[in-house]
Motif scaffolding. Structure first.
Motif, mmCIF file in Angstrom:
data_model
loop_
_atom_site.group_PDB
_atom_site.id
_atom_site.type_symbol
_atom_site.label_atom_id
_atom_site.label_comp_id
_atom_site.label_asym_id
_atom_site.label_seq_id
_atom_site.Cartn_x
_atom_site.Cartn_y
_atom_site.Cartn_z
ATOM 1 N N ILE A 1 -0.460 -7.881 -7.336
ATOM 2 C CA ILE A 1 0.894 -7.413 -7.636
ATOM 3 C C ILE A 1 0.873 -5.898 -7.651
ATOM 4 O O ILE A 1 0.064 -5.301 -8.359
ATOM 5 C CB ILE A 1 1.370 -7.926 -9.013
ATOM 6 C CG1 ILE A 1 1.389 -9.451 -9.047
ATOM 7 C CG2 ILE A 1 2.747 -7.348 -9.351
ATOM 8 C CD1 ILE A 1 1.638 -10.041 -10.427
ATOM 9 N N MET A 2 1.736 -5.274 -6.867
ATOM 10 C CA MET A 2 1.880 -3.824 -6.925
ATOM 11 C C MET A 2 3.094 -3.522 -7.792
ATOM 12 O O MET A 2 4.213 -3.864 -7.435
ATOM 13 C CB MET A 2 2.083 -3.198 -5.551
ATOM 14 C CG MET A 2 2.055 -1.675 -5.626
ATOM 15 S SD MET A 2 2.760 -0.870 -4.179
ATOM 16 C CE MET A 2 4.468 -0.761 -4.655
ATOM 17 N N GLY A 3 2.853 -2.906 -8.919
ATOM 18 C CA GLY A 3 3.917 -2.562 -9.851
ATOM 19 C C GLY A 3 3.738 -3.297 -11.164
ATOM 20 O O GLY A 3 3.872 -4.521 -11.215
ATOM 21 N N VAL B 1 -6.101 -9.628 -16.893
ATOM 22 C CA VAL B 1 -6.166 -9.479 -15.442
ATOM 23 C C VAL B 1 -6.782 -8.117 -15.129
ATOM 24 O O VAL B 1 -6.833 -7.239 -15.990
ATOM 25 C CB VAL B 1 -4.771 -9.576 -14.766
ATOM 26 C CG1 VAL B 1 -4.130 -10.921 -15.055
ATOM 27 C CG2 VAL B 1 -3.867 -8.458 -15.193
ATOM 28 N N GLU B 2 -7.209 -7.947 -13.897
ATOM 29 C CA GLU B 2 -7.733 -6.654 -13.473
ATOM 30 C C GLU B 2 -6.563 -5.717 -13.210
ATOM 31 O O GLU B 2 -5.638 -6.048 -12.467
ATOM 32 C CB GLU B 2 -8.571 -6.793 -12.207
ATOM 33 C CG GLU B 2 -9.179 -5.484 -11.743
ATOM 34 C CD GLU B 2 -10.020 -5.632 -10.494
ATOM 35 O OE1 GLU B 2 -10.452 -4.586 -9.987
ATOM 36 O OE2 GLU B 2 -10.231 -6.768 -10.023
ATOM 37 N N ILE B 3 -6.613 -4.538 -13.826
ATOM 38 C CA ILE B 3 -5.596 -3.511 -13.619
ATOM 39 C C ILE B 3 -6.237 -2.388 -12.818
ATOM 40 O O ILE B 3 -7.282 -1.862 -13.196
ATOM 41 C CB ILE B 3 -5.061 -2.949 -14.962
ATOM 42 C CG1 ILE B 3 -4.594 -4.076 -15.885
ATOM 43 C CG2 ILE B 3 -3.969 -1.924 -14.694
ATOM 44 C CD1 ILE B 3 -3.448 -4.894 -15.369
ATOM 45 N N ILE B 4 -5.597 -2.034 -11.730
ATOM 46 C CA ILE B 4 -6.088 -0.960 -10.873
ATOM 47 C C ILE B 4 -5.083 0.175 -10.957
ATOM 48 O O ILE B 4 -3.922 0.011 -10.578
ATOM 49 C CB ILE B 4 -6.244 -1.437 -9.416
ATOM 50 C CG1 ILE B 4 -7.213 -2.618 -9.377
ATOM 51 C CG2 ILE B 4 -6.688 -0.300 -8.511
ATOM 52 C CD1 ILE B 4 -7.066 -3.508 -8.189
ATOM 53 N N CYS B 5 -5.531 1.304 -11.492
ATOM 54 C CA CYS B 5 -4.646 2.460 -11.632
ATOM 55 C C CYS B 5 -4.718 3.272 -10.348
ATOM 56 O O CYS B 5 -5.770 3.820 -10.012
ATOM 57 C CB CYS B 5 -5.053 3.298 -12.840
ATOM 58 S SG CYS B 5 -3.922 4.679 -13.149
ATOM 59 N N GLY B 6 -3.611 3.319 -9.616
ATOM 60 C CA GLY B 6 -3.606 4.065 -8.377
ATOM 61 C C GLY B 6 -2.307 3.870 -7.612
ATOM 62 O O GLY B 6 -1.391 3.184 -8.057
ATOM 63 N N ASP B 7 -2.268 4.478 -6.461
ATOM 64 C CA ASP B 7 -1.091 4.484 -5.597
ATOM 65 C C ASP B 7 -1.118 3.277 -4.665
ATOM 66 O O ASP B 7 -1.935 3.216 -3.740
ATOM 67 C CB ASP B 7 -1.075 5.789 -4.792
ATOM 68 C CG ASP B 7 0.104 5.918 -3.850
ATOM 69 O OD1 ASP B 7 0.953 4.997 -3.810
ATOM 70 O OD2 ASP B 7 0.179 6.951 -3.160
ATOM 71 N N GLY B 8 -0.242 2.334 -4.905
ATOM 72 C CA GLY B 8 -0.198 1.117 -4.107
ATOM 73 C C GLY B 8 0.323 1.306 -2.699
ATOM 74 O O GLY B 8 0.338 0.357 -1.916
ATOM 75 N N THR B 9 0.748 2.513 -2.346
ATOM 76 C CA THR B 9 1.163 2.784 -0.973
ATOM 77 C C THR B 9 0.006 3.322 -0.138
ATOM 78 O O THR B 9 0.143 3.509 1.059
ATOM 79 C CB THR B 9 2.340 3.777 -0.914
ATOM 80 O OG1 THR B 9 1.914 5.042 -1.410
ATOM 81 C CG2 THR B 9 3.529 3.272 -1.718
ATOM 82 N N ASN B 10 -1.137 3.544 -0.777
ATOM 83 C CA ASN B 10 -2.316 4.076 -0.104
ATOM 84 C C ASN B 10 -3.145 2.916 0.452
ATOM 85 O O ASN B 10 -3.528 2.007 -0.293
ATOM 86 C CB ASN B 10 -3.123 4.909 -1.110
ATOM 87 C CG ASN B 10 -4.369 5.486 -0.515
ATOM 88 O OD1 ASN B 10 -5.312 4.766 -0.235
ATOM 89 N ND2 ASN B 10 -4.382 6.793 -0.343
#
Length: 94
Positions: free
Chosen positions: A5-7, A46-55
């Motif tokens: 999920i992005m967002g 859940v795994e949370i990934i901090c970053g830019d999902g448009t990259n």
């Protein structure tokens, strides 16, 4: 099922909770805001990934290539569209 999920806003968090209520799924959330990422990490298993999902590299690192489902649900429609295009590019890469 492997879901990215992005967002991680209210809708993304609510969606992740609903997905986790049912069967055992592997869920990852990409969230660009660091403070929000920490909140999510403390409240969801859940795994949370901090970053830019448009990259594209970020999408690759989040595992969208092998995901069964990718949901772009940030508060920005343009970013959601770019992320979907990026996901498609990840799947085409060898």
């Amino acid at each position: 099922m492997n879901i990215v999920i992005m967002g991680g806003g209210k809708v993304g968090e609510s969606l992740a909770r609903r997905i986790l209520e049912g069967r055992r799924h592997e869920v990852r959330i990409i969230e660009s805001d660091r403070a929000r990422s920490l909140q999510l990490a403390n409240s969801l298993d859940v795994e949370i990934i901090c970053g830019d999902g448009t990259n594209i590299d970020m999408l690759e690192n989040a595992g969208v290539r092998d995901a069964d489902c990718f949901i772009a649900i940030s508060g920005n429609d343009a970013d959601n569209l770019v992320a979907e295009i990026g996901r498609a590019s990840c799947r085409e890469r060898v």
